[in-house]
Scaffold this motif. Structure first.
Motif, PDB file in Angstrom:
ATOM      1  N   GLY A  15       0.855  -1.109  -0.066  1.00 51.51           N
ATOM      2  CA  GLY A  15      -0.255  -0.060   0.036  1.00 51.51           C
ATOM      3  C   GLY A  15       0.893   1.413   0.087  1.00 51.51           C
ATOM      4  O   GLY A  15       0.304   2.418   0.421  1.00 51.51           O
ATOM      5  N   LYS A  16       1.945   1.003  -0.529  1.00 49.13           N
ATOM      6  CA  LYS A  16       2.836   2.333  -0.592  1.00 49.13           C
ATOM      7  C   LYS A  16       2.333   3.462  -1.266  1.00 49.13           C
ATOM      8  O   LYS A  16       2.308   4.720  -1.059  1.00 49.13           O
ATOM      9  N   SER A  17       2.107   3.163  -2.491  1.00 49.12           N
ATOM     10  CA  SER A  17       1.404   4.020  -3.349  1.00 49.12           C
ATOM     11  C   SER A  17       0.198   4.978  -2.974  1.00 49.12           C
ATOM     12  O   SER A  17      -0.011   6.147  -2.995  1.00 49.12           O
ATOM     13  N   ASP A  33       5.557   7.653  -8.555  1.00 44.44           N
ATOM     14  CA  ASP A  33       5.637   6.087  -8.364  1.00 44.44           C
ATOM     15  C   ASP A  33       6.736   5.388  -9.125  1.00 44.44           C
ATOM     16  O   ASP A  33       6.540   5.372 -10.307  1.00 44.44           O
ATOM     17  N   THR A  34       7.768   4.960  -8.565  1.00 46.71           N
ATOM     18  CA  THR A  34       8.936   4.311  -9.584  1.00 46.71           C
ATOM     19  C   THR A  34       8.721   3.267  -9.813  1.00 46.71           C
ATOM     20  O   THR A  34       9.132   2.761 -11.003  1.00 46.71           O
ATOM     21  N   GLY A  35       7.780   2.413  -9.172  1.00 46.44           N
ATOM     22  CA  GLY A  35       7.407   0.982  -9.780  1.00 46.44           C
ATOM     23  C   GLY A  35       6.857   1.109 -11.164  1.00 46.44           C
ATOM     24  O   GLY A  35       6.917   0.445 -11.971  1.00 46.44           O
ATOM     25  N   MET A  37       7.377   3.045 -13.279  1.00 43.33           N
ATOM     26  CA  MET A  37       8.458   3.382 -14.479  1.00 43.33           C
ATOM     27  C   MET A  37       9.268   1.996 -14.652  1.00 43.33           C
ATOM     28  O   MET A  37       9.477   1.848 -16.084  1.00 43.33           O
ATOM     29  N   TYR A  38       9.509   1.075 -13.856  1.00 43.19           N
ATOM     30  CA  TYR A  38      10.101  -0.228 -13.938  1.00 43.19           C
ATOM     31  C   TYR A  38       9.027  -0.912 -14.808  1.00 43.19           C
ATOM     32  O   TYR A  38       9.491  -1.781 -15.766  1.00 43.19           O
ATOM     33  N   ARG A  39       7.838  -0.825 -14.677  1.00 45.38           N
ATOM     34  CA  ARG A  39       6.731  -1.490 -15.100  1.00 45.38           C
ATOM     35  C   ARG A  39       6.607  -0.988 -16.594  1.00 45.38           C
ATOM     36  O   ARG A  39       6.327  -1.897 -17.464  1.00 45.38           O
ATOM     37  N   ILE A  94       0.372  -1.152 -17.407  1.00 47.40           N
ATOM     38  CA  ILE A  94       1.587  -1.577 -16.831  1.00 47.40           C
ATOM     39  C   ILE A  94       1.130  -2.191 -15.356  1.00 47.40           C
ATOM     40  O   ILE A  94       1.891  -2.986 -14.560  1.00 47.40           O
ATOM     41  N   ARG A  95      -0.426  -2.220 -15.322  1.00 47.41           N
ATOM     42  CA  ARG A  95      -0.663  -3.016 -13.825  1.00 47.41           C
ATOM     43  C   ARG A  95      -1.097  -4.576 -14.214  1.00 47.41           C
ATOM     44  O   ARG A  95      -1.792  -4.984 -13.320  1.00 47.41           O
ATOM     45  N   THR A  96      -1.139  -4.962 -15.404  1.00 47.25           N
ATOM     46  CA  THR A  96      -1.689  -6.274 -15.713  1.00 47.25           C
ATOM     47  C   THR A  96      -0.767  -7.529 -14.941  1.00 47.25           C
ATOM     48  O   THR A  96       0.477  -7.313 -14.814  1.00 47.25           O
ATOM     49  N   VAL A 106      13.220  -7.491 -15.352  1.00 50.69           N
ATOM     50  CA  VAL A 106      13.757  -6.309 -15.596  1.00 50.69           C
ATOM     51  C   VAL A 106      14.343  -5.311 -14.782  1.00 50.69           C
ATOM     52  O   VAL A 106      15.338  -4.620 -14.982  1.00 50.69           O
ATOM     53  N   ALA A 107      13.763  -5.196 -13.389  1.00 50.74           N
ATOM     54  CA  ALA A 107      14.356  -4.377 -12.511  1.00 50.74           C
ATOM     55  C   ALA A 107      15.628  -4.917 -12.198  1.00 50.74           C
ATOM     56  O   ALA A 107      16.331  -4.219 -11.196  1.00 50.74           O
ATOM     57  N   THR A 108      16.174  -5.939 -12.618  1.00 52.51           N
ATOM     58  CA  THR A 108      17.693  -6.583 -12.112  1.00 52.51           C
ATOM     59  C   THR A 108      18.644  -5.839 -13.016  1.00 52.51           C
ATOM     60  O   THR A 108      19.859  -6.153 -12.816  1.00 52.51           O
ATOM     61  N   VAL A 112      19.033  -0.461 -16.734  1.00 53.57           N
ATOM     62  CA  VAL A 112      17.766  -0.239 -16.756  1.00 53.57           C
ATOM     63  C   VAL A 112      17.662   0.694 -15.174  1.00 53.57           C
ATOM     64  O   VAL A 112      17.093   1.907 -15.269  1.00 53.57           O
ATOM     65  N   ARG A 113      18.170   0.204 -14.158  1.00 59.60           N
ATOM     66  CA  ARG A 113      18.144   0.912 -13.033  1.00 59.60           C
ATOM     67  C   ARG A 113      18.874   2.175 -13.001  1.00 59.60           C
ATOM     68  O   ARG A 113      18.555   3.185 -12.471  1.00 59.60           O
ATOM     69  N   LYS A 114      20.253   2.208 -13.792  1.00 63.88           N
ATOM     70  CA  LYS A 114      21.009   3.631 -14.055  1.00 63.88           C
ATOM     71  C   LYS A 114      20.095   4.357 -14.582  1.00 63.88           C
ATOM     72  O   LYS A 114      20.003   5.680 -14.197  1.00 63.88           O
ATOM     73  N   ARG A 134      11.750   0.731  -4.002  1.00 67.92           N
ATOM     74  CA  ARG A 134      12.395  -0.397  -3.395  1.00 67.92           C
ATOM     75  C   ARG A 134      13.897   0.289  -3.028  1.00 67.92           C
ATOM     76  O   ARG A 134      14.243  -0.119  -1.856  1.00 67.92           O
ATOM     77  N   ASP A 135      14.307   1.199  -3.613  1.00 64.35           N
ATOM     78  CA  ASP A 135      15.694   1.823  -3.150  1.00 64.35           C
ATOM     79  C   ASP A 135      15.587   3.255  -3.257  1.00 64.35           C
ATOM     80  O   ASP A 135      16.683   4.109  -3.408  1.00 64.35           O
ATOM     81  N   ILE A 136      14.724   3.767  -2.826  1.00 66.17           N
ATOM     82  CA  ILE A 136      14.662   5.419  -2.771  1.00 66.17           C
ATOM     83  C   ILE A 136      15.359   5.898  -1.571  1.00 66.17           C
ATOM     84  O   ILE A 136      16.132   6.692  -1.642  1.00 66.17           O
ATOM     85  N   ILE A 187      12.913 -11.988  -5.566  1.00 63.44           N
ATOM     86  CA  ILE A 187      13.614 -11.616  -6.357  1.00 63.44           C
ATOM     87  C   ILE A 187      14.119  -9.793  -5.774  1.00 63.44           C
ATOM     88  O   ILE A 187      15.254  -9.716  -5.997  1.00 63.44           O
ATOM     89  N   ASP A 188      13.206  -9.272  -5.584  1.00 63.08           N
ATOM     90  CA  ASP A 188      13.400  -7.773  -4.953  1.00 63.08           C
ATOM     91  C   ASP A 188      14.573  -8.072  -3.986  1.00 63.08           C
ATOM     92  O   ASP A 188      15.313  -7.030  -3.775  1.00 63.08           O
ATOM     93  N   THR A 189      14.582  -8.934  -3.138  1.00 61.31           N
ATOM     94  CA  THR A 189      15.578  -8.646  -1.994  1.00 61.31           C
ATOM     95  C   THR A 189      16.918  -9.415  -2.135  1.00 61.31           C
ATOM     96  O   THR A 189      17.786  -9.358  -1.407  1.00 61.31           O
ATOM     97  N   HIS A 190      16.888 -10.478  -3.161  1.00 60.13           N
ATOM     98  CA  HIS A 190      18.040 -10.996  -3.672  1.00 60.13           C
ATOM     99  C   HIS A 190      18.876 -10.481  -4.817  1.00 60.13           C
ATOM    100  O   HIS A 190      19.862 -11.136  -4.954  1.00 60.13           O
ATOM    101  N   ARG A 191      18.153  -9.592  -5.405  1.00 61.44           N
ATOM    102  CA  ARG A 191      19.174  -9.141  -6.702  1.00 61.44           C
ATOM    103  C   ARG A 191      20.502  -8.359  -6.303  1.00 61.44           C
ATOM    104  O   ARG A 191      20.383  -7.920  -5.172  1.00 61.44           O
ATOM    105  N   GLU A 192      21.378  -8.369  -7.007  1.00 59.15           N
ATOM    106  CA  GLU A 192      22.546  -8.053  -6.904  1.00 59.15           C
ATOM    107  C   GLU A 192      22.690  -6.564  -6.760  1.00 59.15           C
ATOM    108  O   GLU A 192      23.338  -5.823  -5.857  1.00 59.15           O
TER     109      GLU A 192
HETATM  110  O1   DC Z   1       5.912  -0.953  -6.625  1.00 62.14           O
HETATM  111  P1   DC Z   1       5.591  -2.190  -7.784  1.00 62.14           P
HETATM  112  O2   DC Z   1       5.039  -3.325  -7.283  1.00 62.14           O
HETATM  113  O3   DC Z   1       4.744  -1.286  -8.897  1.00 62.14           O
HETATM  114  O4   DC Z   1       6.939  -2.388  -8.436  1.00 62.14           O
HETATM  115  C1   DC Z   1       7.111  -3.116  -9.578  1.00 62.14           C
HETATM  116  C2   DC Z   1       8.324  -3.881  -9.700  1.00 62.14           C
HETATM  117  O5   DC Z   1       9.482  -2.889  -9.880  1.00 62.14           O
HETATM  118  C3   DC Z   1       8.806  -4.472  -8.300  1.00 62.14           C
HETATM  119  O6   DC Z   1       8.626  -6.068  -8.326  1.00 62.14           O
HETATM  120  C4   DC Z   1      10.205  -4.133  -7.901  1.00 62.14           C
HETATM  121  C5   DC Z   1      10.492  -3.071  -9.032  1.00 62.14           C
HETATM  122  N1   DC Z   1      11.188  -1.670  -8.463  1.00 62.14           N
HETATM  123  C6   DC Z   1      12.450  -1.573  -8.121  1.00 62.14           C
HETATM  124  O7   DC Z   1      13.096  -2.640  -8.485  1.00 62.14           O
HETATM  125  N2   DC Z   1      12.881  -0.446  -7.737  1.00 62.14           N
HETATM  126  C7   DC Z   1      11.857   0.588  -7.654  1.00 62.14           C
HETATM  127  N3   DC Z   1      12.439   1.942  -6.953  1.00 62.14           N
HETATM  128  C8   DC Z   1      10.598   0.356  -7.813  1.00 62.14           C
HETATM  129  C9   DC Z   1      10.273  -0.982  -8.241  1.00 62.14           C
END
Ligand code: DC
Length: 235
Positions: A15-17, A33-35, A37-39, A94-96, A106-108, A112-114, A134-136, A187-192
């Motif tokens: 419920g962050k957003s 909402d940075t998610g 952007m990744y979406r 992007i919400r499907t 894609v977020a790994t 893309v992250r840069k 996730r990394d704000i 994946i979110d907690t284990h990516r490099e």
């Molecule tokens: O918040 P969300 O569920 O819409 O985010 C979608 C995906 O994007 C989530 O699996 C992790 C990634 N994400 C990220 O790696 N870094 C962010 N700052 C925001 C989202």
């Protein structure tokens, strides 16, 4: 009034957003909402055949990245900004579940992250911003005056997301949603690169047993305290 930067991180579907959006509105701040952007990058990758459940053309996607133009456009009637990919409103697409299943992959990707972190940092230069992701608090705004780390049990989060998707008329089952939540956590907690991590100075906020109203009033309270302190420090 002194403006601050508010970083909200946490697991998916906490419920962050919802909270960040509401907070930005009350404070008169910009919400990002940075998610989304990744979406949007994920949607681009799917549409162009770079990524699917059994295909990972990372090199192709990285080469095509300069062609990916992202922007947020404020929608007056909705009261928040919507995600545009190359001038097309993709807020719905992007919400499907398809995008949700592939977005962590894609977020790994480092490039893309840069690209996205650079855009995000630029959006925060003037402060007066609430950004969620996730990394704000750790990477995008390590100096944010207020950092909140949101968490809740996977089952609570899956129930919330399941209801949301049903409301949108999507054909989903609860087990599939729960699996997706747990898979993304992993994946979110284990990516490099920039894994989901709580910043040392973040407030941990477990909302498993809290309604929206209570959550919002607490978060608003945290914000007001920091803003007041800021004012006193300036004086
Ligand atoms: O918040 P969300 O569920 O819409 O985010 C979608 C995906 O994007 C989530 O699996 C992790 C990634 N994400 C990220 O790696 N870094 C962010 N700052 C925001 C989202």
């Amino acid at each position: 009034m002194e403006k601050i930067t508010i970083a909200i991180d946490g697991y998916s579907s906490t419920g962050k957003s919802t909270i960040a959006k509401q907070l930005a509105k009350v404070l008169g701040y910009i919400y990002v909402d940075t998610g989304a952007m990744y979406r949007a990058v994920t949607l681009y990758a799917i549409r162009n055949g770079f990524i699917s459940l059994d295909k990972n053309d990372i090199e192709g996607l990285v080469t095509a990245l300069p062609k990916v133009k992202l922007k947020f456009v404020y929608n007056d009637s909705l009261g928040f900004s919507e995600m545009y990919l190359n001038d097309e409103n993709v807020e719905g697409e992007i919400r499907t579940m398809e995008v949700s299943k592939l977005v962590s992959k894609v977020a790994t990707i480092e490039e893309v992250r840069k690209k996205l972190v650079k855009i995000q940092k630029a959006m925060g230069l003037e402060k007066g911003i609430v950004m969620d992701g996730r990394d704000i608090g750790t990477v995008v705004f390590p100096d944010a005056e207020l950092k909140i780390f949101m968490t809740a049990s996977p089952e609570k989060r899956a129930t919330r997301r399941y209801k949301e998707l049903l409301d949108k008329g999507q054909d989903v089952n609860y087990e599939e949603v729960l699996k997706n939540v747990e898979h993304r956590d992993h994946i979110d907690t284990h990516r490099e690169i920039s894994p989901l991590m709580q910043a040392e100075d973040a407030i941990i906020f477990d909302n498993s047993d809290m309604g929206l109203e209570e959550q919002f009033s607490r978060v608003l309270d945290f914000s007001k305290r920091v803003i007041d302190k800021q004012k006193k420090d300036v004086r």
